[in-house]
Design an enzyme around this catalytic site. Sequence first.
Site, PDB file in Angstrom:
ATOM      1  N   ASP A 142       9.588  -1.234   1.547  1.00 58.90           N
ATOM      2  CA  ASP A 142       8.756  -0.914   0.384  1.00 58.90           C
ATOM      3  C   ASP A 142       7.534  -0.107   0.818  1.00 58.90           C
ATOM      4  O   ASP A 142       7.134  -0.136   1.979  1.00 58.90           O
ATOM      5  CB  ASP A 142       8.294  -2.202  -0.322  1.00 58.90           C
ATOM      6  CG  ASP A 142       7.511  -3.136   0.593  1.00 58.90           C
ATOM      7  OD1 ASP A 142       7.901  -3.276   1.773  1.00 58.90           O
ATOM      8  OD2 ASP A 142       6.514  -3.731   0.141  1.00 58.90           O
ATOM      9  N   GLU A 143       6.959   0.587  -0.139  1.00 63.84           N
ATOM     10  CA  GLU A 143       5.668   1.264   0.029  1.00 63.84           C
ATOM     11  C   GLU A 143       5.567   2.034   1.354  1.00 63.84           C
ATOM     12  O   GLU A 143       4.655   1.819   2.144  1.00 63.84           O
ATOM     13  CB  GLU A 143       4.533   0.240  -0.099  1.00 63.84           C
ATOM     14  CG  GLU A 143       4.513  -0.395  -1.494  1.00 63.84           C
ATOM     15  CD  GLU A 143       3.451  -1.455  -1.707  1.00 63.84           C
ATOM     16  OE1 GLU A 143       3.008  -2.083  -0.712  1.00 63.84           O
ATOM     17  OE2 GLU A 143       3.045  -1.677  -2.871  1.00 63.84           O
TER      18      GLU A 143
END
Length: 467
Positions: A142-143
Amino acid sequence: MRRRLVHLDLKGAAPRAQYLEQVLPLLRALGATGLLLEYEDTFPYTGPLELLQAPHAYSPAELRALLSLVRAQGLDVVPLVQSFGHMEFVLKHREFAHLREVKALPNALNPHKEESLALVKAMIDQVMALHEDLQWFHIGCDEVYYLGEGEESKQWLQQQDNTPEKLCLSHIKAVATCLASSYPTVTPIVWDDMLRGMSEETLAESGVPQLVQPMIWDYAADIDVEGKVQLVEKYRRCGFSKVWFASAFKGATGVNQPLTLVGHHLRNQLEWLQVASRIPADVLEGIAVTGWQRYDHFSVLCELLPVAIPSLAVCLQTLKNGGYSEKVKENVEKLLGMSNLEIDTYMSTSLGTFPGSNILTLVTQVSFYLKSSVDELLERNRYVTGWFSPYHRKRKIIHPIITHHFQPDAVSLLSKWNAVVQDLQAAMEQVFHRCAIEEWMEENVHPSLQKLQQVVDDLDEAIKAQN
């Protein structure tokens, strides 16, 4: 929602193994079916990876004992090892800094270097070696901020048909393929945020949908239910066989939040139940109820685990029962030993009987009253602002009569808060290591308490100077 994983984010204020062992039967009773364990720097890595360990990392013996008790409770375990973004705990070290996507930033891994994949494989192998009979393994992803901004990525992106999306997918595919070849019975899970905005064609052509299950996360109290239903349909059309959801029971309403507002997290579960009711039952593998302890490796602590147990209890019971009702509330109160569960306000300082409930009581007291009581005395008491200002304190000037007007109050307030903090320190020592206690105290207690202590000290100095 037949699979309900409780996420333990161990990258801050990681509880002692004994505390987690005490909490396991409660989690099971509340409706958890498994744990999503995000070890980060608390895993006992060895060899060249040993430097990733925090001083308070679990020992192999502690983890084996804990995992054995988890299995005895009939709970699944899904380990989580970041393999792309949120790699600060690895890339902050000089020895691994050459594997950063952007030279100056330790958050994302460079997907072009063979050594990056070798590093991820080594981490996964060590975590796998301590776990038995795994069905899933979460590889994060993620991210992945600043992906495509490294020098090698910039050159790669100049070639025809290359895009940041393809770069992202190629690394996810490489990690998932690597995991599948070594552990063919284990299914990789990835956070879905990097995939959401990609076209169906890009996702389908990448081959990633055949390799991983996406975990769709949203921690808001008012998620876009229709948008989520459409997203699930899109992922199905691309070839993903199953999806997971991720809600939150804490760590999602403020980076330095000390207390958990149960109502926010309850509404988040109810929204996810709505999404689940509108998609085919066989598509949903389960839900992870996340409990973030830091927003990232370098941020401050948010709510401590014992503080958020009432919220976790409400979330699990709501998911297990398919909704929230007076009966669910009564059940939670019974399991936690609490007389009155508060949903839409912060908990009062009433005590429960669950493990760590005294920490919730004392943290609530500190969060509500410490700063306000000190500010009341130092900023709104006219004898302090009028006759013992910073000017007076610096020069040790005080009118003797003025001391009678606020010295007893200041000394009594200091003594009261020192006693509360001593009790909190003792309660925390049962659950946390010293580094976590120090950090929490420095952030939440010291600023106000030191201010009060300083005034009392200055008062003593001024009285001595007058005499």
